[in-house]
Design an enzyme around this catalytic site. Structure first.
Site, PDB file in Angstrom:
ATOM      1  N   SER A  91      70.372  18.311  37.121  1.00 38.41           N
ATOM      2  CA  SER A  91      71.764  18.281  36.683  1.00 38.41           C
ATOM      3  C   SER A  91      72.425  16.997  37.157  1.00 38.41           C
ATOM      4  O   SER A  91      71.969  16.368  38.100  1.00 38.41           O
ATOM      5  CB  SER A  91      72.512  19.485  37.223  1.00 38.41           C
ATOM      6  OG  SER A  91      73.457  19.077  38.170  1.00 38.41           O
ATOM      7  N   LYS A  92      73.476  16.637  36.468  1.00 41.68           N
ATOM      8  CA  LYS A  92      74.089  15.372  36.849  1.00 41.68           C
ATOM      9  C   LYS A  92      74.869  15.485  38.153  1.00 41.68           C
ATOM     10  O   LYS A  92      75.268  14.505  38.736  1.00 41.68           O
ATOM     11  CB  LYS A  92      74.944  14.801  35.730  1.00 41.68           C
ATOM     12  CG  LYS A  92      75.989  15.690  35.174  1.00 41.68           C
ATOM     13  CD  LYS A  92      76.701  14.931  34.054  1.00 41.68           C
ATOM     14  CE  LYS A  92      76.996  15.826  32.888  1.00 41.68           C
ATOM     15  NZ  LYS A  92      77.445  15.103  31.728  1.00 41.68           N
ATOM     16  N   ARG A  93      75.060  16.696  38.606  1.00 39.95           N
ATOM     17  CA  ARG A  93      75.731  16.847  39.905  1.00 39.95           C
ATOM     18  C   ARG A  93      74.747  16.654  41.053  1.00 39.95           C
ATOM     19  O   ARG A  93      75.119  16.496  42.185  1.00 39.95           O
ATOM     20  CB  ARG A  93      76.392  18.215  39.999  1.00 39.95           C
ATOM     21  CG  ARG A  93      77.699  18.207  39.263  1.00 39.95           C
ATOM     22  CD  ARG A  93      78.349  19.564  39.276  1.00 39.95           C
ATOM     23  NE  ARG A  93      79.300  19.635  38.186  1.00 39.95           N
ATOM     24  CZ  ARG A  93      78.968  19.957  36.944  1.00 39.95           C
ATOM     25  NH1 ARG A  93      77.728  20.261  36.661  1.00 39.95           N
ATOM     26  NH2 ARG A  93      79.869  19.977  35.996  1.00 39.95           N
TER      27      ARG A  93
END
Ligand code: GLU
Length: 455
Positions: free
Chosen positions: A239-241
């Site tokens: 995920s981009k987090r």
């Protein structure tokens, strides 16, 4: 539809470019370049609260670092809000869309009741037939879904069909007058004359909505190709987090763009001839939509390390020298980098391997421990004596190195690890690193003596 292939990468600037998105960009670029077409960049920043100009800048920097260069000036959706409204007006005029005045409270209780009755939550189309449907009272604009089924041929999955009942009349302009993702994306894909959209499976459920909108707006819809998401070894989507999976963090950890590109290119695409490191041009020549895979793609950092090691070997030596820093005699630094690079999987490792040769080494605790035994002291002394002999050559080649160490063994009776480790520790400050023969060759007699004496 134009014959010219046009693809786009449309990131939302709400975080750093992560590997999954970078792969999307790569595949769109490879496909357009392979077809002699255009690869465009669009910044999907209609979520004003979460988007930032810093992330937009970072996305562009990271794409450029990877070598994924786009054509034309990038579009920014936040500057096109009025354009989306105009398109929504058109749909309102021809009754393909309608204003919906339902309050948040009504929609919430509708959803609650539907869930309680075991039904999927869906708008009940209450405002579809409103007479007074032009009022400017607070409202959203909904698209009227009148088809029973939406089907299309996905470039990867083949024929896909969605029931319209599962879609419901969906919002295209929110109560803040801002277009929804699906609407803005469809308008832009149409105006940008996008012919192909390669993107993650997580967008599959958006596609029927976008196809309906595209048709209502009179655009030629792009061919959609959905590829499996990039998963981590734990099978969770990257995920981009997860800052650890950002292109930026791999860059900071000493990975080269070519290695990242090669690793990404193998995620969901089976190349005809395997695993060798390829240039972007070679990847472009080999690219074909037909070889995109349906099974999930797992990112493994050990693969990236292998490609990185290969990429470090093909990188111009001057560029590697730049990463070490300046202030060293160039010819000597070059010799050290050439000797060290076969052992380095990252630029960080390269710099660690090179460090003992460009600055007097600090002893690591392990090296200190190795040097503290009496056998070690004897070994170092014998080594110094041998190197001080008048006949000792300045340049220490493999042959002399062997002679030197066997002489030390003869004198001290110490051999094997107990012989090599103290010498290595004294010369480099560490118990790891390049082969000892290479260490001697790089330091020469003078440099080796200085370090042995100091220890
Ligand atoms: N902004 C969307 C995203 O980042 C674009 C998706 C698409 O390719 O349509 O996921």
């Amino acid at each position: 539809m134009t014959d010219r292939v046009r693809t786009r990468f449309a990131p939302s600037p709400t975080g750093y470019l992560h590997l999954g998105n970078a792969r999307t960009a790569l595949f769109n670029l490879l496909f357009s370049r392979a077809s002699g077409g255009d690869f465009l960049l669009r910044i999907d920043d209609t979520d004003l609260a979460r988007s930032s100009i810093e992330f937009e800048k970072a996305l562009m920097e990271d794409l450029t670092w990877l070598g994924l260069n786009w054509d034309e000036t990038p579009l920014r959706q936040s500057e096109r809000i009025g354009l989306y409204q105009e398109h929504a007006e058109r749909l309102l005029k021809n009754k393909a869309a309608y204003r919906c005045y339902c309050t948040k409270e009504r929609l919430e209780s509708l959803k609650k009741n539907q869930l309680a009755a075991g039904k999927p939550p869906r708008y009940d189309n209450a405002c579809r037939g409103l007479q007074n449907n032009a009022s400017e009272a607070p409202h959203v604009v909904r698209f009227r879904v009148s088809q029973k089924e939406v089907s299309f041929i996905d470039g990867v999955h083949g024929r896909m069909a969605f029931q319209a009942d599962d879609i419901g009349d969906f919002v295209i302009i929110g109560s803040d007058s801002v277009a929804s993702y699906n609407f803005a994306s469809t308008v832009d894909d149409g105006l940008m004359a996008i012919t192909h959209v390669i993107r993650g499976d997580d967008h599959l459920s958006n596609t029927p909505r976008q196809l309906l909108l595209s048709k209502a707006l009179g655009f030629d819809a792009p061919v959609f190709c959905h590829i499996p998401l990039v998963l981590g070894p734990d099978r969770m989507p990257l995920s981009k987090r997860d800052a650890g999976a950002s292109v930026r963090s791999f860059r900071e950890h000493g990975f080269l763009p070519l290695a990242v590109i090669n690793t990404l290119s193998r995620l969901g695409w089976s190349l005809p001839d395997g695993t060798t490191l390829k240039t972007l041009e070679e990847l472009t020549q080999a690219f074909s939509l037909k070889r995109l895979a349906r099974s999930s793609a797992i990112f493994d950092v050990s693969t990236l390390r292998l490609y990185n090691k290969a990429a470090i070997q093909t990188e111009p030596i001057e560029r590697l020298m730049e990463t070490i820093g300046t202030g060293h005699e160039a010819a000597y630094l070059k010799k050290v980098v050439v000797a060290a690079r076969p052992n380095a999987s990252t630029l960080k490792e390269l710099s660690l391997l090179v460090r003992p040769f460009i600055a007097p080494p600090e002893l690591t605790p392990e090296a200190r421990a190795v040097l503290s035994s009496s056998a070690a002291v004897q070994v170092i002394k014998a080594c110094i004596e041998a190197l001080r002999l008048p006949g000792a050559p300045e340049a220490i080649d493999e042959q002399y190195y062997k002679l030197l160490l066997s002489g030390v063994t003869e004198k001290t009776g110490v051999k094997g690890k107990s012989l090599y480790m103290p010498v290595r520790a004294a010369l480099t400050g560490s118990c790891e690193g390049l082969e000892l023969a290479v260490v001697f060759a790089l330091l020469g007699r003078k440099g080796a003596l200085e370090r042995l004496e100091r220890s």
